[in-house]
Scaffold this motif. Sequence first.
Motif, short mmCIF file in Angstrom:
data_model
loop_
_atom_site.label_atom_id
_atom_site.label_comp_id
_atom_site.label_asym_id
_atom_site.label_seq_id
_atom_site.Cartn_x
_atom_site.Cartn_y
_atom_site.Cartn_z
N UNK A 1 0.81 -1.23 0.00
CA UNK A 1 0.00 0.00 0.00
C UNK A 1 0.84 1.27 0.00
N UNK A 2 2.16 1.14 -0.04
CA UNK A 2 3.02 2.32 -0.08
C UNK A 2 2.89 2.99 -1.44
N UNK A 3 3.74 3.95 -1.69
CA UNK A 3 3.73 4.67 -2.96
C UNK A 3 3.99 3.70 -4.11
N UNK A 4 3.46 3.99 -5.28
CA UNK A 4 3.70 3.11 -6.42
C UNK A 4 5.18 3.09 -6.78
N UNK A 5 5.58 2.03 -7.46
CA UNK A 5 6.99 1.90 -7.85
C UNK A 5 7.41 3.10 -8.68
N UNK A 6 8.63 3.58 -8.45
CA UNK A 6 9.09 4.71 -9.26
C UNK A 6 9.29 4.28 -10.71
N UNK A 7 9.13 5.20 -11.61
CA UNK A 7 9.32 4.91 -13.04
C UNK A 7 10.80 4.79 -13.33
N UNK A 8 11.12 4.27 -14.51
CA UNK A 8 12.52 4.12 -14.91
C UNK A 8 13.23 5.47 -14.89
N UNK A 9 12.55 6.53 -15.34
CA UNK A 9 13.20 7.85 -15.36
C UNK A 9 13.41 8.38 -13.94
N UNK A 10 12.47 8.10 -13.04
CA UNK A 10 12.64 8.53 -11.64
C UNK A 10 13.82 7.78 -11.00
N UNK A 11 13.90 6.47 -11.27
CA UNK A 11 15.01 5.69 -10.74
C UNK A 11 16.34 6.22 -11.27
N UNK A 12 16.37 6.57 -12.55
CA UNK A 12 17.59 7.08 -13.15
C UNK A 12 17.99 8.41 -12.51
N UNK A 13 17.02 9.29 -12.28
CA UNK A 13 17.33 10.58 -11.63
C UNK A 13 17.90 10.34 -10.24
#
Length: 103
Positions: A16-28
């Motif tokens: 129930x936590x925040x949704x998985x970060x996107x590939x671009x968010x992970x890269x940042x």
Amino acid sequence: DAMSEPESEPEPASSPEAPSPSASELLQQAESALARGKTSKAYRLASRSNRAQPSTAAAIVMARAACRVGNLEKAKLALKEIPVLDRGTVRRDCRQHGERIGL
């Protein structure tokens, strides 16, 4: 009778936590971690980003982070994913941190 069948609620795909970060968010996050000297975290985040959506930028962060911790095997694997014309910058960065990688 439709009333006797319980309707099932769709289960959330993840916790129930925040949704998985996107590939671009992970890269940042990976680039930021590398800039702060958190090389292991940078490699891990860039690797997750690259698995979610392969990119040259993620491979570059992976190679640079691996060089900085002296893991030439991982650095060379990441370097193979980087276009030939972009490899010089990564090699220079590795040399500045005391590592030489071929390819």
